[in-house]
Design an enzyme around this catalytic site. Structure first.
Site, PDB file in Angstrom:
ATOM      1  CB  CYS A 150       2.639  19.023  35.851  1.00 28.14           C
ATOM      2  SG  CYS A 150       3.556  18.925  34.311  1.00 28.14           S
ATOM      3  CD  GLN A 177       6.992  23.290  32.485  1.00 26.80           C
ATOM      4  OE1 GLN A 177       6.548  24.260  31.890  1.00 26.80           O
ATOM      5  NE2 GLN A 177       6.519  22.078  32.291  1.00 26.80           N
ATOM      6  CD  GLU A 203       3.827  21.908  29.855  1.00 28.83           C
ATOM      7  OE1 GLU A 203       3.443  21.032  29.055  1.00 28.83           O
ATOM      8  OE2 GLU A 203       3.970  21.690  31.074  1.00 28.83           O
ATOM      9  CE  LYS A 206      -1.042  19.531  26.544  1.00 27.95           C
ATOM     10  NZ  LYS A 206      -0.092  18.460  26.865  1.00 27.95           N
ATOM     11  CG  HIS A 242       6.927  21.807  36.835  1.00 27.73           C
ATOM     12  ND1 HIS A 242       7.952  20.912  36.602  1.00 27.73           N
ATOM     13  CD2 HIS A 242       5.900  21.410  36.029  1.00 27.73           C
ATOM     14  CE1 HIS A 242       7.564  20.007  35.701  1.00 27.73           C
ATOM     15  NE2 HIS A 242       6.326  20.279  35.355  1.00 27.73           N
ATOM     16  CG  ASN A 331       6.917  17.544  38.070  1.00 28.64           C
ATOM     17  OD1 ASN A 331       7.724  17.836  38.956  1.00 28.64           O
ATOM     18  ND2 ASN A 331       7.114  16.568  37.213  1.00 28.64           N
TER      19      ASN A 331
HETATM   20  N1  LIG Z   1       4.967  13.437  34.384  1.00 34.00           N
HETATM   21  C1  LIG Z   1       4.240  14.466  34.825  1.00 34.00           C
HETATM   22  O1  LIG Z   1       4.717  15.311  35.614  1.00 34.00           O
HETATM   23  C2  LIG Z   1       2.796  14.607  34.390  1.00 34.00           C
HETATM   24  C3  LIG Z   1       2.014  15.568  35.045  1.00 34.00           C
HETATM   25  C4  LIG Z   1       0.674  15.725  34.675  1.00 34.00           C
HETATM   26  C5  LIG Z   1       0.162  14.936  33.677  1.00 34.00           C
HETATM   27  N2  LIG Z   1       0.924  14.004  33.056  1.00 34.00           N
HETATM   28  C6  LIG Z   1       0.281  13.155  32.050  1.00 34.00           C
HETATM   29  O2  LIG Z   1       0.085  11.868  32.663  1.00 34.00           O
HETATM   30  C7  LIG Z   1       0.188  10.832  31.681  1.00 34.00           C
HETATM   31  C8  LIG Z   1       1.297   9.870  32.097  1.00 34.00           C
HETATM   32  O3  LIG Z   1       2.528  10.570  32.113  1.00 34.00           O
HETATM   33  P1  LIG Z   1       3.889   9.899  32.625  1.00 34.00           P
HETATM   34  O4  LIG Z   1       4.814  11.037  32.758  1.00 34.00           O
HETATM   35  O5  LIG Z   1       3.628   9.029  33.787  1.00 34.00           O
HETATM   36  O6  LIG Z   1       4.285   8.979  31.339  1.00 34.00           O
HETATM   37  P2  LIG Z   1       5.176   7.664  31.301  1.00 34.00           P
HETATM   38  O7  LIG Z   1       6.209   7.689  32.371  1.00 34.00           O
HETATM   39  O8  LIG Z   1       5.628   7.543  29.885  1.00 34.00           O
HETATM   40  O9  LIG Z   1       4.148   6.459  31.619  1.00 34.00           O
HETATM   41  C9  LIG Z   1       3.161   6.027  30.706  1.00 34.00           C
HETATM   42  C10 LIG Z   1       2.458   4.785  31.230  1.00 34.00           C
HETATM   43  O10 LIG Z   1       1.452   4.393  30.281  1.00 34.00           O
HETATM   44  C11 LIG Z   1       1.683   3.036  29.864  1.00 34.00           C
HETATM   45  N3  LIG Z   1       1.346   2.868  28.440  1.00 34.00           N
HETATM   46  C12 LIG Z   1       1.995   3.399  27.370  1.00 34.00           C
HETATM   47  N4  LIG Z   1       1.395   3.019  26.223  1.00 34.00           N
HETATM   48  C13 LIG Z   1       0.365   2.207  26.572  1.00 34.00           C
HETATM   49  C14 LIG Z   1      -0.613   1.481  25.843  1.00 34.00           C
HETATM   50  N5  LIG Z   1      -0.674   1.514  24.504  1.00 34.00           N
HETATM   51  N6  LIG Z   1      -1.532   0.743  26.532  1.00 34.00           N
HETATM   52  C15 LIG Z   1      -1.508   0.701  27.881  1.00 34.00           C
HETATM   53  N7  LIG Z   1      -0.589   1.364  28.636  1.00 34.00           N
HETATM   54  C16 LIG Z   1       0.332   2.117  27.994  1.00 34.00           C
HETATM   55  C17 LIG Z   1       3.157   2.797  30.096  1.00 34.00           C
HETATM   56  O11 LIG Z   1       3.384   1.409  30.231  1.00 34.00           O
HETATM   57  P3  LIG Z   1       4.829   0.742  29.929  1.00 34.00           P
HETATM   58  O12 LIG Z   1       5.676   1.001  31.125  1.00 34.00           O
HETATM   59  O13 LIG Z   1       4.503  -0.690  29.753  1.00 34.00           O
HETATM   60  O14 LIG Z   1       5.349   1.400  28.691  1.00 34.00           O
HETATM   61  C18 LIG Z   1       3.366   3.568  31.426  1.00 34.00           C
HETATM   62  O15 LIG Z   1       2.901   2.782  32.496  1.00 34.00           O
HETATM   63  C19 LIG Z   1       0.466  11.540  30.342  1.00 34.00           C
HETATM   64  O16 LIG Z   1      -0.750  11.721  29.657  1.00 34.00           O
HETATM   65  C20 LIG Z   1       1.061  12.879  30.781  1.00 34.00           C
HETATM   66  O17 LIG Z   1       0.881  13.891  29.827  1.00 34.00           O
HETATM   67  C21 LIG Z   1       2.226  13.812  33.401  1.00 34.00           C
END
Ligand SMILES: NC(=O)c1ccc[n+]([C@@H]2O[C@H](COP(=O)([O-])OP(=O)(O)OC[C@H]3O[C@@H](n4cnc5c(N)ncnc54)[C@H](OP(=O)(O)O)[C@@H]3O)[C@@H](O)[C@H]2O)c1
Length: 354
Positions: A150, A177, A203, A206, A242, A331
């Site tokens: 992001c 961020q 970060e 990356k 961000h 982000n």
């Molecule tokens: N946040 C950002 O700004 C951003 C930006 C770019 C990329 N990313 C990337 O996008 C991805 C998601 O980020 P996020 O911020 O949305 O994280 P998050 O809020 O922690 O959400 C993670 C999701 O994955 C599910 N999950 C966790 N463990 C699992 C498992 N073993 N099997 C199946 N589902 C599972 C969770 O389900 P439950 O609710 O049931 O736990 C939740 O729905 C990450 O790889 C992150 O690095 C994030």
């Protein structure tokens, strides 16, 4: 024309909910399956909704949260899956889904640097999408496309037109961020209230690595750009958006006006092809002395479907051949779910989802 059935993997997370919000009334994609971890399987999508700025369509509230089974996704005709899974979970699951014949558009970092996987920002490197044809799963209709971290997603929208127009070899950036970048529940409140944290795991590395692939040229493989992005990454107590302070030593004389015009006039394939989630103008340039700000500029982008998809630049200065400016991007939209949806729209337009 009938819409393409799609799934969201990780539909209860920060990015997953943004995916749902963008897909719930999408002109080409039909949200058919929502998956989550075993902890929430069997629950209702509506019971976990936390997006304060977008309501969930009432007809989606009762959608049942399902476990992720790539073979079941394929059997049910899910042509594409949007992945918002933690990287360690995404690593095998996304490959399994692609092998089962599903086109995976991922936010996770697990496969971003794989040689045959496009790391895509459609305004910047749309030609990299063709890498999917080299993936072993492609003949079965499945493939994997990623979008970047992001913190580089918004910055690279400015670096592409600047690098095309001017001569420089390094970019120095300090980031401010938002908390939503760490997912949900994210950073413990006692660590961040009245505080800033000058460390975000991996970060800075990356940003350096991904910028090289994003700005690289495609021949039989991606030849990394020689441009170096040197970052200092900081978490601040802001909800979304961000902000980044950028300094670029130039090898030539350039005026503020030339920089502003180069950024504001930048258009890419998504704008030329009028993709649904493409902002009309990907980089907005503001002249007020105190912009951009996360609260005021985070949702920049038109039309309504592209809100949060434009990067906003402000405080452009040039002195002693050093260009400085601030850039802000959302982000979880441009740097997250919106970026993946735009990637899928490009893939659809190129016929990869037929
Ligand atoms: N946040 C950002 O700004 C951003 C930006 C770019 C990329 N990313 C990337 O996008 C991805 C998601 O980020 P996020 O911020 O949305 O994280 P998050 O809020 O922690 O959400 C993670 C999701 O994955 C599910 N999950 C966790 N463990 C699992 C498992 N073993 N099997 C199946 N589902 C599972 C969770 O389900 P439950 O609710 O049931 O736990 C939740 O729905 C990450 O790889 C992150 O690095 C994030």
């Amino acid at each position: 024309m009938s819409r393409i059935p799609v799934a969201v993997l990780g539909a209860t997370g920060t990015i997953g909910q943004r995916f749902v919000s963008l897909l719930q009334d999408h002109p080409s994609f039909d949200l058919a399956v929502v998956c989550t971890s075993e902890r929430k399987v069997g629950g209702r999508l509506g019971d976990h909704w936390r997006l304060e700025d977008v309501p969930l369509n009432p007809d989606l509230e009762a959608m049942e949260l399902e476990a992720i089974d790539p073979k079941v996704l394929a059997r049910r005709g899910t042509a594409a899956a949007f992945s918002a899974l933690p990287a360690e979970v995404a690593k095998d699951l996304e490959v399994d889904a692609a092998r089962a014949g599903v086109a995976v558009f991922s936010n996770a970092s697990a496969h971003r640097m794989d040689a045959d996987v496009p790391l895509l920002v459609p305004e910047v490197n749309p030609d990299h999408l063709a890498l999917v044809e080299r993936q072993t799963s492609f003949s079965e209709g499945g493939f994997l496309v990623t979008n970047p971290n992001c913190s580089i997603a918004g910055l690279v929208l400015t670096l592409k037109p600047l690098a095309d127009a001017f001569d420089f070899e390094a970019v120095h950036v300090s980031t401010y961020q938002a908390l939503s970048g760490a997912g949900y529940p994210g950073v413990p409140s006692l660590d961040i209230v009245s505080n800033v944290v000058p460390f975000i795991e991996d970060e800075e590395e990356k940003m350096h690595q991904e910028a090289k692939k994003l700005l690289g040229t495609r021949s039989d493989r991606i030849v990394p750009s020689s441009l170096d992005v040197w970052a200092n990454c900081v978490r601040v107590p802001v909800r979304d958006g961000h902000l980044e302070a950028v300094s670029i030593p130039l090898r030539e004389d350039v005026t503020v006006d030339e920089v502003a015009k180069t950024l504001a006039s930048f258009r890419g394939e998504p704008q030329r092809e009028n993709l649904p989630t493409a902002p009309k103008q990907p980089v907005l340039v503001r002249t007020e002395r105190n912009r951009p700000q996360p609260l005021l500029d985070g949702m920049a982008g038109e039309p309504a479907r592209a809100r949060g998809m434009a990067a906003t630049v402000g405080r452009i200065r040039v002195s002693d051949r050093v260009l400085r400016f601030f850039v802000l991007s959302h982000n979880t939209l441009r740097g997250g779910a919106g970026g993946s949806v735009l990637n899928a729209e490009l893939a659809h337009r190129r016929g990869y989802l037929d």
